[in-house]
Scaffold this motif. Sequence first.
Motif, PDB file in Angstrom:
ATOM      1  N   ALA A 196       0.864  -1.176   0.000  1.00  0.00           N
ATOM      2  CA  ALA A 196       0.000   0.000   0.000  1.00  0.00           C
ATOM      3  C   ALA A 196       0.901   1.226   0.000  1.00  0.00           C
ATOM      4  O   ALA A 196       2.050   1.174   0.447  1.00  0.00           O
ATOM      5  CB  ALA A 196      -0.915   0.009   1.216  1.00  0.00           C
ATOM      6  N   PRO A 197       0.423   2.361  -0.510  1.00  0.00           N
ATOM      7  CA  PRO A 197       1.254   3.558  -0.548  1.00  0.00           C
ATOM      8  C   PRO A 197       1.652   4.034   0.844  1.00  0.00           C
ATOM      9  O   PRO A 197       0.902   3.845   1.822  1.00  0.00           O
ATOM     10  CB  PRO A 197       0.353   4.592  -1.240  1.00  0.00           C
ATOM     11  N   VAL A 198       2.838   4.637   0.928  1.00  0.00           N
ATOM     12  CA  VAL A 198       3.250   5.281   2.174  1.00  0.00           C
ATOM     13  C   VAL A 198       2.199   6.308   2.571  1.00  0.00           C
ATOM     14  O   VAL A 198       1.705   7.073   1.742  1.00  0.00           O
ATOM     15  CB  VAL A 198       4.620   5.965   1.992  1.00  0.00           C
ATOM     16  N   GLY A 199       1.815   6.291   3.832  1.00  0.00           N
ATOM     17  CA  GLY A 199       0.793   7.205   4.323  1.00  0.00           C
ATOM     18  C   GLY A 199      -0.595   6.601   4.412  1.00  0.00           C
ATOM     19  O   GLY A 199      -1.524   7.245   4.906  1.00  0.00           O
ATOM     20  N   THR A 200      -0.748   5.339   3.957  1.00  0.00           N
ATOM     21  CA  THR A 200      -2.055   4.682   4.020  1.00  0.00           C
ATOM     22  C   THR A 200      -2.466   4.438   5.474  1.00  0.00           C
ATOM     23  O   THR A 200      -1.663   4.003   6.292  1.00  0.00           O
ATOM     24  CB  THR A 200      -2.027   3.340   3.271  1.00  0.00           C
ATOM     25  N   GLY A 208      -9.342   3.280  12.945  1.00  0.00           N
ATOM     26  CA  GLY A 208      -7.997   3.684  12.603  1.00  0.00           C
ATOM     27  C   GLY A 208      -7.044   3.443  13.756  1.00  0.00           C
ATOM     28  O   GLY A 208      -7.307   3.841  14.890  1.00  0.00           O
ATOM     29  N   VAL A 209      -5.919   2.757  13.458  1.00  0.00           N
ATOM     30  CA  VAL A 209      -4.939   2.467  14.511  1.00  0.00           C
ATOM     31  C   VAL A 209      -3.535   2.926  14.138  1.00  0.00           C
ATOM     32  O   VAL A 209      -2.609   2.752  14.931  1.00  0.00           O
ATOM     33  CB  VAL A 209      -4.906   0.962  14.854  1.00  0.00           C
ATOM     34  N   GLY A 210      -3.371   3.522  12.963  1.00  0.00           N
ATOM     35  CA  GLY A 210      -2.025   3.958  12.626  1.00  0.00           C
ATOM     36  C   GLY A 210      -1.857   4.299  11.157  1.00  0.00           C
ATOM     37  O   GLY A 210      -2.822   4.431  10.411  1.00  0.00           O
ATOM     38  N   THR A 211      -0.580   4.416  10.757  1.00  0.00           N
ATOM     39  CA  THR A 211      -0.218   4.811   9.402  1.00  0.00           C
ATOM     40  C   THR A 211       0.926   3.933   8.912  1.00  0.00           C
ATOM     41  O   THR A 211       1.876   3.664   9.657  1.00  0.00           O
ATOM     42  CB  THR A 211       0.227   6.283   9.369  1.00  0.00           C
ATOM     43  N   LEU A 212       0.836   3.504   7.661  1.00  0.00           N
ATOM     44  CA  LEU A 212       1.850   2.645   7.046  1.00  0.00           C
ATOM     45  C   LEU A 212       2.926   3.497   6.376  1.00  0.00           C
ATOM     46  O   LEU A 212       2.621   4.487   5.714  1.00  0.00           O
ATOM     47  CB  LEU A 212       1.187   1.736   6.011  1.00  0.00           C
ATOM     48  N   PHE A 213       4.190   3.038   6.525  1.00  0.00           N
ATOM     49  CA  PHE A 213       5.296   3.774   5.913  1.00  0.00           C
ATOM     50  C   PHE A 213       6.146   2.838   5.055  1.00  0.00           C
ATOM     51  O   PHE A 213       5.612   2.111   4.243  1.00  0.00           O
ATOM     52  CB  PHE A 213       6.118   4.483   7.004  1.00  0.00           C
ATOM     53  N   THR A 214       7.451   2.850   5.220  1.00  0.00           N
ATOM     54  CA  THR A 214       8.367   2.107   4.350  1.00  0.00           C
ATOM     55  C   THR A 214       8.105   0.607   4.405  1.00  0.00           C
ATOM     56  O   THR A 214       7.902   0.039   5.481  1.00  0.00           O
ATOM     57  CB  THR A 214       9.823   2.395   4.760  1.00  0.00           C
ATOM     58  N   GLN A 215       8.167  -0.052   3.232  1.00  0.00           N
ATOM     59  CA  GLN A 215       7.913  -1.489   3.113  1.00  0.00           C
ATOM     60  C   GLN A 215       9.077  -2.157   2.385  1.00  0.00           C
ATOM     61  O   GLN A 215       9.618  -1.612   1.434  1.00  0.00           O
ATOM     62  CB  GLN A 215       6.615  -1.724   2.330  1.00  0.00           C
ATOM     63  N   SER A 216       9.448  -3.342   2.860  1.00  0.00           N
ATOM     64  CA  SER A 216      10.546  -4.071   2.231  1.00  0.00           C
ATOM     65  C   SER A 216      10.513  -5.525   2.657  1.00  0.00           C
ATOM     66  O   SER A 216      10.492  -5.829   3.858  1.00  0.00           O
ATOM     67  CB  SER A 216      11.897  -3.450   2.633  1.00  0.00           C
TER      68      SER A 216
END
Length: 245
Positions: A196-200, A208-216
């Motif tokens: 998912a895009p950064v910031g999703t 809502g429980v948070g925000t997604l950032f860098t993925q690897s």
Amino acid sequence: MGERAIYEISGKDREHFLQGLVSNDVRQLAQGPVYAALLTPQGKYLADFLLVPRGETILLDIDATIAEATVRRLSMYKLRADVQIAPSALKVFRGTGPAPDGAVQDPRHPAMGWRLYGDQSGEDGTDFDAIRVAHCIPETGIELTPETYILEAGFERLHGVDFRKGCYVGQEVTARMKHKVELRKGLASVHIEGAAPVGTEITADGRGVGTLFTQSGGKALAHLRLDRAEGEMRAGEARIWRDLA
């Protein structure tokens, strides 16, 4: 790594000047590079950077996108102090494995390797996003934003804050957060299936429980409400679980 800007901080008051402003103990420069942040009086993040001793100067190694604004902010506090802050012609090259002559260790985590200041910029091909995700290390402008509190971003674990050095801008709020029983929010490693895009936004049971950032590599960094982020979560079409190891 985004483009970096290097500045030279000189003058006989340079260490005393920085000591009253940044989150870490500048006296540690006697042992090598120091990771630190500049905060607002309300304790929120403005900038993070490496301070590197180099002869009679201190190098300020900072993300180029926030460099000019940070130097302007620092300069506001100079008053009559014998301090000069000037752009440097030096560039930074970083990597892992055996360090070349003259390189210094990244103070945040051993896995972040070394940095060499000279006439070459860039990286040695290391996947630093994978390292950051594996060790929960935030990046300027991605996980670190103007809404960030540095303890929620892991600065204590990353050797970026000192609680014994005395006053600095934002120190009071940071100290109060340190002495809470437990932080309710923070940066965490999660397992992710999909992307998912950064910031999703991350949700659990529709909340809502948070925000997604860098993925690897099937893992990601996320800023979470730690008391609510349990079980399977969602970020867009991606499925997420907390890494509780």
